[in-house]
Design an enzyme around this catalytic site. Structure first.
Site, PDB file in Angstrom:
ATOM      1  N   ASP A 152      -4.211 -16.586   8.554  1.00  0.00           N
ATOM      2  CA  ASP A 152      -5.218 -15.336   8.889  1.00  0.00           C
ATOM      3  C   ASP A 152      -5.769 -14.573   7.819  1.00  0.00           C
ATOM      4  OD1 ASP A 152      -4.889 -12.841  11.175  1.00  0.00           O
ATOM      5  OD2 ASP A 152      -5.753 -11.826   9.459  1.00  0.00           O
ATOM      6  N   GLU A 174      -8.269 -11.999   5.095  1.00  0.00           N
ATOM      7  CA  GLU A 174      -9.237 -10.206   5.326  1.00  0.00           C
ATOM      8  C   GLU A 174     -10.283 -10.359   5.217  1.00  0.00           C
ATOM      9  OE1 GLU A 174      -8.703  -8.099   7.247  1.00  0.00           O
ATOM     10  OE2 GLU A 174      -6.367  -9.127   8.453  1.00  0.00           O
ATOM     11  N   HIS A 201      -4.366  -6.093  10.510  1.00  0.00           N
ATOM     12  CA  HIS A 201      -5.230  -6.022   9.657  1.00  0.00           C
ATOM     13  C   HIS A 201      -5.038  -6.202   8.478  1.00  0.00           C
ATOM     14  CE1 HIS A 201      -8.245  -5.385  12.686  1.00  0.00           C
ATOM     15  NE2 HIS A 201      -7.277  -4.046  12.952  1.00  0.00           N
ATOM     16  N   ASP A 254      -0.513  -9.960  10.671  1.00  0.00           N
ATOM     17  CA  ASP A 254      -1.420 -10.524  11.407  1.00  0.00           C
ATOM     18  C   ASP A 254      -0.744 -11.970  11.757  1.00  0.00           C
ATOM     19  OD1 ASP A 254      -2.821  -8.151  12.137  1.00  0.00           O
ATOM     20  OD2 ASP A 254      -4.431  -8.425  11.861  1.00  0.00           O
TER      21      ASP A 254
END
Length: 218
Positions: A27, A29, A185, A190
């Protein structure tokens, strides 16, 4: 493959479950949607293993806050969405080079331990995460990228197929996996929920008798 050779395959070994692929939950960001121009700001990865009952479970994990690469685009709307303050010294951000080196080191170790041939990215809406991982790998010029260049396992697609739900929190709810929207987030949070969801779907199919697959004669 004959019926005899099919029976001889031990599907409780991870190397046999996904045709030699080693699944790694990812994951990210970011500071935008373009992997070539927008900054990768946070990355989490979780490797998987088979337990003593042949069920898929999370194994090792790594998590990094990452400094924007030189010349990277920073979209304020993206920062507002993920809540990242790139100027906060408490982030403990490291360079892309260090982050990718550590990621690849962990993945290659797990892949070798599982006797798999190649690693594959597992993510929710996986093309997005894969694009940023591959772009960072290209920028840092780190050799021996363990990930397949285009094959992915997308939990949004799998969740839609299994549950009729493509949103991560909705899929987790159907699978009875706790999900705290206030922690969403965060790449690590996540990734942990995505790992649980992927393992649940793989294990649920096995418990239902759907894997190994036996063709039904029409």
């Amino acid at each position: 493959m004959t019926a005899l050779s099919e029976q001889a395959v031990d599907y409780n070994l991870l190397k046999n479950r996904f045709r030699g692929f080693f699944p790694v939950i990812i994951d990210v960001e970011t500071a935008g949607f373009n992997a070539q121009t927008d900054a990768l700001l946070e990355l989490a990865a979780i490797t998987l293993k088979m337990d003593e009952n042949g069920l898929l479970v999370p194994d090792e994990k790594c998590h990094f806050h990452i400094q924007p690469f030189e010349g990277a685009n920073i979209n304020p709307e993206s920062l507002k969405f993920n809540g990242i303050d790139i100027d906060n010294p408490l982030r403990g951000a490291i360079s892309e080079n260090v982050a990718m080196s550590e990621l690849f080191k962990m993945v290659r170790h797990g892949q070798k331990k599982a006797d798999c041939q190649r690693s594959v990215i597992v993510a929710h809406n996986a093309t997005f995460d894969q694009s940023f991982v591959m772009a960072a790998a290209e920028r840092t010029k780190i050799k021996r990228n363990p990930f397949h260049p285009f094959s992915i396992f997308d939990t949004a697609t799998l969740s839609g197929f299994m549950f009729g739900q493509t949103v991560l929190v909705k899929g987790c709810q159907v699978a009875n996996i706790s999900f705290d929207g206030k922690k969403a987030h965060s790449a690590l949070y996540d990734a942990e929920r995505t790992a649980e969801l992927f393992c649940y779907m793989v294990n649920h199919l096995k418990k239902l008798g759907g894997f190994p697959h036996v063709a039904i004669n029409s």
